[in-house]
Design a protein around this motif. Structure first.
Motif, mmCIF file in Angstrom:
data_model
loop_
_atom_site.group_PDB
_atom_site.id
_atom_site.type_symbol
_atom_site.label_atom_id
_atom_site.label_comp_id
_atom_site.label_asym_id
_atom_site.label_seq_id
_atom_site.Cartn_x
_atom_site.Cartn_y
_atom_site.Cartn_z
ATOM 1 N N VAL A 46 0.872 -1.076 -0.001
ATOM 2 C CA VAL A 46 -0.115 0.013 -0.031
ATOM 3 C C VAL A 46 0.990 1.385 0.022
ATOM 4 O O VAL A 46 0.469 2.111 -0.745
ATOM 5 N N ARG A 47 2.063 1.227 0.756
ATOM 6 C CA ARG A 47 2.783 2.314 0.833
ATOM 7 C C ARG A 47 3.160 2.963 -0.684
ATOM 8 O O ARG A 47 3.256 4.179 -0.733
ATOM 9 N N GLU A 48 3.796 1.865 -1.623
ATOM 10 C CA GLU A 48 4.425 2.322 -2.669
ATOM 11 C C GLU A 48 3.229 2.731 -3.613
ATOM 12 O O GLU A 48 3.436 3.737 -4.267
ATOM 13 N N SER A 90 -0.746 2.325 13.587
ATOM 14 C CA SER A 90 0.103 2.914 14.545
ATOM 15 C C SER A 90 1.575 3.315 13.697
ATOM 16 O O SER A 90 2.137 4.360 14.029
ATOM 17 N N LYS A 91 1.846 2.247 12.700
ATOM 18 C CA LYS A 91 3.111 2.327 11.954
ATOM 19 C C LYS A 91 3.384 3.578 11.156
ATOM 20 O O LYS A 91 4.154 4.191 11.031
ATOM 21 N N GLU A 92 1.983 3.733 10.468
ATOM 22 C CA GLU A 92 2.032 4.561 9.184
ATOM 23 C C GLU A 92 1.542 5.788 9.398
ATOM 24 O O GLU A 92 1.449 6.894 8.419
ATOM 25 N N THR A 93 1.038 6.215 10.520
ATOM 26 C CA THR A 93 0.419 7.522 10.801
ATOM 27 C C THR A 93 1.312 8.532 10.617
ATOM 28 O O THR A 93 0.734 9.626 9.761
ATOM 29 N N ARG A 94 2.474 8.570 11.062
ATOM 30 C CA ARG A 94 3.375 9.818 11.098
ATOM 31 C C ARG A 94 3.924 10.014 9.632
ATOM 32 O O ARG A 94 3.811 10.932 9.060
ATOM 33 N N ASP A 97 0.814 11.338 7.315
ATOM 34 C CA ASP A 97 0.843 12.948 7.560
ATOM 35 C C ASP A 97 2.011 13.631 7.199
ATOM 36 O O ASP A 97 1.619 14.706 6.388
ATOM 37 N N ALA A 98 3.218 13.070 6.993
ATOM 38 C CA ALA A 98 4.367 13.854 6.546
ATOM 39 C C ALA A 98 4.344 13.938 4.993
ATOM 40 O O ALA A 98 4.696 15.023 4.266
ATOM 41 N N ARG A 99 3.554 12.947 4.215
ATOM 42 C CA ARG A 99 3.503 12.947 2.788
ATOM 43 C C ARG A 99 2.096 13.932 2.415
ATOM 44 O O ARG A 99 1.895 14.034 1.013
ATOM 45 N N GLY A 100 1.745 14.457 3.448
ATOM 46 C CA GLY A 100 0.387 15.105 3.154
ATOM 47 C C GLY A 100 -0.944 14.371 2.642
ATOM 48 O O GLY A 100 -1.886 14.818 1.741
ATOM 49 N N HIS A 129 -6.217 18.077 7.683
ATOM 50 C CA HIS A 129 -6.029 19.436 6.920
ATOM 51 C C HIS A 129 -5.166 18.931 5.674
ATOM 52 O O HIS A 129 -4.834 19.865 4.773
ATOM 53 N N ASN A 130 -4.738 17.700 5.316
ATOM 54 C CA ASN A 130 -3.714 17.315 4.150
ATOM 55 C C ASN A 130 -4.808 17.074 3.205
ATOM 56 O O ASN A 130 -5.931 17.023 2.987
ATOM 57 N N ASP A 131 -3.907 17.357 1.885
ATOM 58 C CA ASP A 131 -4.632 17.624 0.461
ATOM 59 C C ASP A 131 -3.614 16.991 -0.758
ATOM 60 O O ASP A 131 -4.185 17.119 -1.522
#
Length: 244
Positions: A46-48, A90-94, A97-100, A129-131
């Motif tokens: 999913v991340r990729e 838990s692992k992917e939240t940060r 968020d950092a990737r918007g 607030h991310n877009d």
């Protein structure tokens, strides 16, 4: 690692892609491993795909994580999947968020445990607030269940006098769906070689293009997503009309 995809989106590519992520269990069994091994591999995939979306012009990505029918699986697999969801959030939240990335969940939360619901609420709040990309995760989701729940809410509004039955048309029901803040999907992809929609986004996908591919979800790549987006851009979408 950032997915290797072109810097420019395919001309006329889809803005909303929905994916039925199928084949995790078969991928694991082909390697002599338990089905949950495949689900963990699929979660990493999913991340990729999320990282590839901005370069491909994909603003909205909706993924089918767990259906209302998946409760029929073994207790061991269901418990393992619920643990995986808690761990993934838990692992992917940060990183999300950092990737918007803005994350939303759709589906009925009634059968989910309190800890998982709390993590879902926290992720939605932290990313609201991310877009850059709008990632929607369908969890305990079924298209028929969604329509039934939406119809119930609509009926309650009619009964309470907030909605006139004469005003109900095909534009009314979507306002009660879980996806009421999202555009309809342009392209729906199902991996693993199965050619069915499995109760996914039934109302929303009325005019979506479909791609049924043989690739098992853990093997799906950003490059394959790019190829499917390019193919979509070459299609003639008339929505029931004919050329002048």
């Amino acid at each position: 690692m950032r997915a290797l995809v072109p810097d420019t989106a395919p001309d006329g590519g889809p803005h909303h892609v929905a994916i039925i992520m199928d084949g995790n269990g078969r991928w694991a069994q082909a390697r002599g491993r338990p089905r949950l091994f495949g689900h963990h591999a699929g979660a990493r995939r999913v991340r990729e795909v999320v990282e590839a979306c901005p370069d491909l012009g994909i603003k909205y990505l909706t993924i089918f994580a767990f259906s209302t029918e998946n409760w029929k699986r073994t207790q061991v697999e269901v418990a393992g999947l619920m643990s995986l969801f808690r761990r993934y959030i838990s692992k992917e939240t940060r990183a999300l968020d950092a990737r918007g990335v803005r994350v939303r969940f759709i589906g009925d939360r009634v059968r989910l445990d309190a800890k998982l619901i709390g993590l879902m609420d926290q992720l939605e709040e932290q990313t609201r607030h991310n877009d850059s990309v709008h990632l929607t995760i369908a969890l305990n989701y079924g298209g028929r269940d969604e329509v039934a729940r939406a119809t119930k809410r609509l009926a309650e509004d009619v009964a309470d006098g907030r909605l006139d039955p004469a005003d109900v048309d095909e534009e009314t029901l979507p306002r009660y769906l879980d996806t009421h803040v999202l555009p309809d999907p342009d392209l729906v992809i199902r991996t693993s070689g199965e050619a069915r929609i499995s109760n996914f986004l039934l109302w929303q996908s009325a005019y979506a293009e479909y791609e049924f591919i043989d690739t098992l979800w853990p093997d799906f790549t950003a490059e394959e997503l790019r190829r499917l987006c390019t193919s979509y851009g070459a299609r003639d979408r008339r929505f029931g009309a004919v050329p002048a």
